[in-house]
Design an enzyme around this catalytic site. Sequence first.
Site, PDB file in Angstrom:
ATOM      1  N   HIS A 232       0.679  -1.161  -0.035  1.00  0.00           N
ATOM      2  CA  HIS A 232      -0.066  -0.106   0.094  1.00  0.00           C
ATOM      3  C   HIS A 232       0.864   1.242  -0.085  1.00  0.00           C
ATOM      4  O   HIS A 232       1.895   1.543   0.824  1.00  0.00           O
ATOM      5  CB  HIS A 232      -0.826   0.049   1.173  1.00  0.00           C
ATOM      6  CG  HIS A 232      -1.457   1.223   1.375  1.00  0.00           C
ATOM      7  ND1 HIS A 232      -1.323   1.964   2.831  1.00  0.00           N
ATOM      8  CD2 HIS A 232      -2.218   2.098   0.663  1.00  0.00           C
ATOM      9  CE1 HIS A 232      -2.222   3.096   2.540  1.00  0.00           C
ATOM     10  NE2 HIS A 232      -2.795   3.337   1.464  1.00  0.00           N
ATOM     11  N   SER A 233       0.542   2.221  -0.995  1.00  0.00           N
ATOM     12  CA  SER A 233       1.395   3.358  -1.087  1.00  0.00           C
ATOM     13  C   SER A 233       2.677   3.255  -1.057  1.00  0.00           C
ATOM     14  O   SER A 233       3.516   2.810  -1.869  1.00  0.00           O
ATOM     15  CB  SER A 233       0.834   4.340   0.318  1.00  0.00           C
ATOM     16  OG  SER A 233       1.209   5.510  -0.149  1.00  0.00           O
ATOM     17  N   GLN A 234       3.526   3.960   0.110  1.00  0.00           N
ATOM     18  CA  GLN A 234       4.894   3.988   0.103  1.00  0.00           C
ATOM     19  C   GLN A 234       5.358   2.335  -0.078  1.00  0.00           C
ATOM     20  O   GLN A 234       6.716   2.464  -0.539  1.00  0.00           O
ATOM     21  CB  GLN A 234       5.433   4.562   1.345  1.00  0.00           C
ATOM     22  CG  GLN A 234       6.811   4.472   1.662  1.00  0.00           C
ATOM     23  CD  GLN A 234       7.072   4.167   3.164  1.00  0.00           C
ATOM     24  OE1 GLN A 234       6.521   3.572   3.843  1.00  0.00           O
ATOM     25  NE2 GLN A 234       8.489   4.712   3.463  1.00  0.00           N
ATOM     26  N   GLY A 236       4.542   0.312  -2.127  1.00  0.00           N
ATOM     27  CA  GLY A 236       4.346  -0.135  -3.471  1.00  0.00           C
ATOM     28  C   GLY A 236       5.628  -0.954  -4.179  1.00  0.00           C
ATOM     29  O   GLY A 236       5.555  -1.823  -4.653  1.00  0.00           O
TER      30      GLY A 236
END
Length: 255
Positions: A232-234, A236
């Site tokens: 998720h997000s960072q 990835g």
Amino acid sequence: MNNVGIGNVIRPEFILGGACALLASAMVLAASASSRAEPPKLPVPAIDQSAVAQRGHFYVGGKYTGEPGKDIMQGQVYVEVLAPKDVRRPYPLVLIHGAAQTATNWMGTPDGRKGWAEFFVEQGYVVYMIDQPMRGRSAWHPGDGATRMFTAQQEEFQFTANMVRGTWPQAKKHTQWPGEGPNKGQKGDPIFDAFYATQVETVISNEVTQQRNQDAGAALLDKIGPAVVLTHSQSGAFGWLIADAATTRQGHRRH
């Protein structure tokens, strides 16, 4: 005279007394079962866990470092595991949160709804969640480097109140953050405050963060076997790094 009956005949009063005792016991058991059937009414957010058969936690990865006689462990990660009563998926999920987050990111929403972890368990997955290295329950040490903390205003601008704070053309379309009223998604709104309370310090160095996550993620896959890594997000980019590092002893890539 203490005999229950005369000859082979049982006295009626003993039959009646025994029946009453059984009936009373049945009523007590029924009342007890009825009282257990209703979940407790808690003053805080809580969700149904009936799909979960087992829950546990452990640490993986890390190595000792420091001066002789002053060793500390660095790079280990906290892992929480949920197992369903009915495992219906061939591979478990490994959930890795984003910046400023911990594994609580997957456990529920700021407005008290069910999180992704329980959702996936209900779908038949075994679920592993980590606190990234140097974050949350995965200890940070001063030697790991400087950290940063997102301010409430940065969170409003980037994630929760784009419609109000955002300056890009599409910002007004970002309306899905939960809540009501003119202060929705902003400091002082109870849902925003619940979300912001979960935020933690994040190590600034991307290089150190990626290396530690690669090492710890590979160690986790070495322990649990093949899995689906969901980022998720960072985090990835971390999935690719972990896949590169997580090889079997025979040298075959794990996907």
